[in-house]
Motif scaffolding. Structure first.
Motif, short mmCIF file in Angstrom:
data_model
loop_
_atom_site.label_atom_id
_atom_site.label_comp_id
_atom_site.label_asym_id
_atom_site.label_seq_id
_atom_site.Cartn_x
_atom_site.Cartn_y
_atom_site.Cartn_z
N GLY A 87 0.82 -1.20 0.00
CA GLY A 87 0.00 0.00 0.00
C GLY A 87 0.86 1.25 0.00
N ARG A 88 0.26 2.34 -0.40
CA ARG A 88 0.98 3.60 -0.50
C ARG A 88 0.93 4.36 0.83
NH1 ARG A 88 -2.19 5.70 -5.73
NH2 ARG A 88 -3.86 4.84 -4.42
N GLY A 89 2.01 5.08 1.09
CA GLY A 89 2.10 5.84 2.33
C GLY A 89 3.31 6.75 2.28
N PRO A 90 3.46 7.63 3.25
CA PRO A 90 4.54 8.62 3.21
C PRO A 90 5.94 8.03 3.24
CG PRO A 90 3.43 8.65 5.33
CD PRO A 90 2.60 7.81 4.43
N LEU A 91 6.13 6.89 3.93
CA LEU A 91 7.44 6.25 4.00
C LEU A 91 7.56 5.07 3.05
CD1 LEU A 91 7.34 7.84 6.79
CD2 LEU A 91 8.81 6.05 7.67
N ASN A 92 6.50 4.75 2.32
CA ASN A 92 6.47 3.53 1.54
C ASN A 92 7.03 3.72 0.13
OD1 ASN A 92 5.29 2.49 3.77
ND2 ASN A 92 3.38 1.87 2.80
N VAL A 93 7.76 2.70 -0.30
CA VAL A 93 8.33 2.64 -1.65
C VAL A 93 7.85 1.34 -2.28
CG1 VAL A 93 10.45 2.58 -3.00
CG2 VAL A 93 10.39 3.86 -0.86
N LEU A 94 7.08 1.44 -3.36
CA LEU A 94 6.57 0.26 -4.03
C LEU A 94 7.43 -0.04 -5.26
CD1 LEU A 94 2.72 0.95 -3.86
CD2 LEU A 94 4.28 0.05 -2.11
N VAL A 95 7.88 -1.29 -5.35
CA VAL A 95 8.78 -1.68 -6.42
C VAL A 95 8.22 -2.89 -7.17
CG1 VAL A 95 10.79 -0.84 -5.14
CG2 VAL A 95 10.13 -3.24 -4.96
N GLU A 96 8.69 -3.06 -8.40
CA GLU A 96 8.39 -4.27 -9.16
C GLU A 96 9.44 -5.33 -8.85
OE1 GLU A 96 8.14 -3.53 -13.31
OE2 GLU A 96 6.24 -2.43 -13.19
N ASP A 97 9.04 -6.58 -8.97
CA ASP A 97 10.00 -7.69 -8.79
C ASP A 97 10.76 -7.56 -7.47
OD1 ASP A 97 9.27 -8.65 -11.34
OD2 ASP A 97 10.68 -7.28 -12.26
N LEU A 98 9.99 -7.49 -6.40
CA LEU A 98 10.59 -7.32 -5.08
C LEU A 98 11.54 -8.47 -4.75
CD1 LEU A 98 10.68 -5.87 -2.28
CD2 LEU A 98 8.75 -7.33 -1.61
N GLN A 99 12.72 -8.11 -4.33
CA GLN A 99 13.71 -9.08 -3.84
C GLN A 99 14.01 -8.73 -2.39
OE1 GLN A 99 17.15 -9.31 -6.60
NE2 GLN A 99 15.92 -7.98 -7.93
N MET A 100 14.03 -9.76 -1.53
CA MET A 100 14.25 -9.52 -0.12
C MET A 100 15.74 -9.59 0.20
SD MET A 100 11.23 -8.84 0.74
CE MET A 100 11.41 -8.72 2.51
N PRO A 101 16.31 -8.53 0.73
CA PRO A 101 17.73 -8.49 1.05
C PRO A 101 18.00 -9.06 2.44
CG PRO A 101 16.77 -6.38 1.50
CD PRO A 101 15.65 -7.25 1.01
N ALA A 102 19.26 -9.09 2.80
CA ALA A 102 19.67 -9.51 4.15
C ALA A 102 19.87 -8.28 5.02
CB ALA A 102 20.96 -10.31 4.07
N LEU A 103 19.72 -8.46 6.31
CA LEU A 103 20.00 -7.37 7.24
C LEU A 103 21.41 -6.84 7.04
CD1 LEU A 103 18.44 -8.54 10.64
CD2 LEU A 103 17.81 -6.50 9.34
N GLY A 104 21.56 -5.54 7.03
CA GLY A 104 22.87 -4.93 6.86
C GLY A 104 23.26 -4.71 5.42
N GLU A 105 22.52 -5.29 4.48
CA GLU A 105 22.86 -5.11 3.06
C GLU A 105 22.60 -3.67 2.64
OE1 GLU A 105 21.74 -7.22 -1.25
OE2 GLU A 105 21.08 -8.11 0.65
N ARG A 106 23.38 -3.20 1.67
CA ARG A 106 23.21 -1.86 1.13
C ARG A 106 22.35 -1.94 -0.12
NH1 ARG A 106 24.70 1.93 4.68
NH2 ARG A 106 24.95 3.36 2.93
N VAL A 107 21.37 -1.07 -0.23
CA VAL A 107 20.40 -1.11 -1.33
C VAL A 107 20.28 0.28 -1.94
CG1 VAL A 107 18.00 -1.52 -1.98
CG2 VAL A 107 19.10 -3.02 -0.31
N SER A 108 20.31 0.33 -3.25
CA SER A 108 20.06 1.60 -3.95
C SER A 108 18.77 1.46 -4.75
CB SER A 108 21.22 1.95 -4.88
OG SER A 108 21.35 0.97 -5.90
#
Length: 254
Positions: free
Chosen positions: A49-70
């Motif tokens: 869902g949409r919201g002020p802090l939310n970012v909706l992406v296509e083809d969501l991939q789940m990262p690991a804790l501590g990973e850097r994401v751009s």
């Protein structure tokens, strides 16, 4: 990891402008990124869902804790809540009728239909302090017991306060919203940084799109509450209902 953004709220876009973020929390359908300056963005697919802090992406991939994401912001659709009407007259009774039998037993959702549980019972002095403030009294320090109260990444007390802030904006009581935020901001060390970021967005009148739909529906004749509450069920574990309880606290006095 690099993901393409479809939709992002204002607070998320401001955070993403800093560049790469560090993954600081991972859930079933979303993850949080932390950026410099205690800025946060919650990344997920369309079900988030949409919201002020939310970012909706296509083809969501789940990262690991501590990973850097751009996240690529080119051609991103900016989301903002709809403007409040010039005149908003709430019908709390219609909401309460629709909510009976479906409000969650956890959190503060039962307050929507004036039902209490152990959590709200312990928080009653703080809830009473907020109600006294809403009718014009000075805010009592007892109210700060709501901050960080309850389990979860965004505790029930924080979500309740967020709902209060959203409703104050919607019902043209922005001066009170600003006053509550001035009181809250220096006390947010009582809760998590992520929850504090959501409260800051609510202080600016922005919350999850379903909460804005609830506010609109609250002031709509012959509203389809069952459909709206079904959407509310999907907002966090019980965060949507906790926030709606805060909305109702203001609506009863508007």
């Amino acid at each position: 990891m690099s993901l393409r953004v479809d939709v992002a709220g204002r607070f998320a876009r401001e955070a993403l402008a800093a560049g790469e973020g560090e993954v600081c929390a991972v859930f079933r359908r979303s993850f949080y990124l932390r950026f410099p300056g205690n800025r946060y963005a919650c990344v997920g697919d369309a079900t988030l869902g949409r919201g002020p802090l939310n970012v909706l992406v296509e083809d969501l991939q789940m990262p690991a804790l501590g990973e850097r994401v751009s996240l690529a912001l080119a051609q991103v659709q900016a989301w903002a809540p709809p403007p409040a009407p010039a005149v908003a007259v709430p019908d709390v009774g219609a909401l309460q009728h629709a909510a009976r039998g479906r409000a969650p037993r956890e959190g503060f959702g039962g307050l929507v239909i004036d039902e209490h549980n152990a959590l709200s019972g312990h928080a009653q002095p703080a809830l009473d302090a907020i109600e006294r403030w809403l009718v014009g009294n000075a805010i009592d320090e007892e109210a700060q017991a709501l901050i960080g109260r309850g389990p979860g990444l965004t505790p029930s007390g924080d979500d309740y306060l967020g709902g209060v802030l959203l409703a104050l904006h919607y019902f043209a009581r922005k001066a009170q919203a600003h006053g509550l935020w001035r009181w809250l901001e220096p006390r947010l060390a009582r809760t998590s940084d992520i929850s504090a970021a959501h409260i800051a967005a609510a202080a600016a009148g922005e919350g999850h799109e379903t909460l804005h739909l609830c506010l609109e529906t609250l002031c709509t004749r012959r509203a389809d509450w069952p459909a709206v509450l079904a959407k509310l069920d999907q907002v966090g574990h019980c965060s949507g209902w906790d926030s709606l309880a805060g909305v109702v606290a203001v609506a009863k006095l508007s």
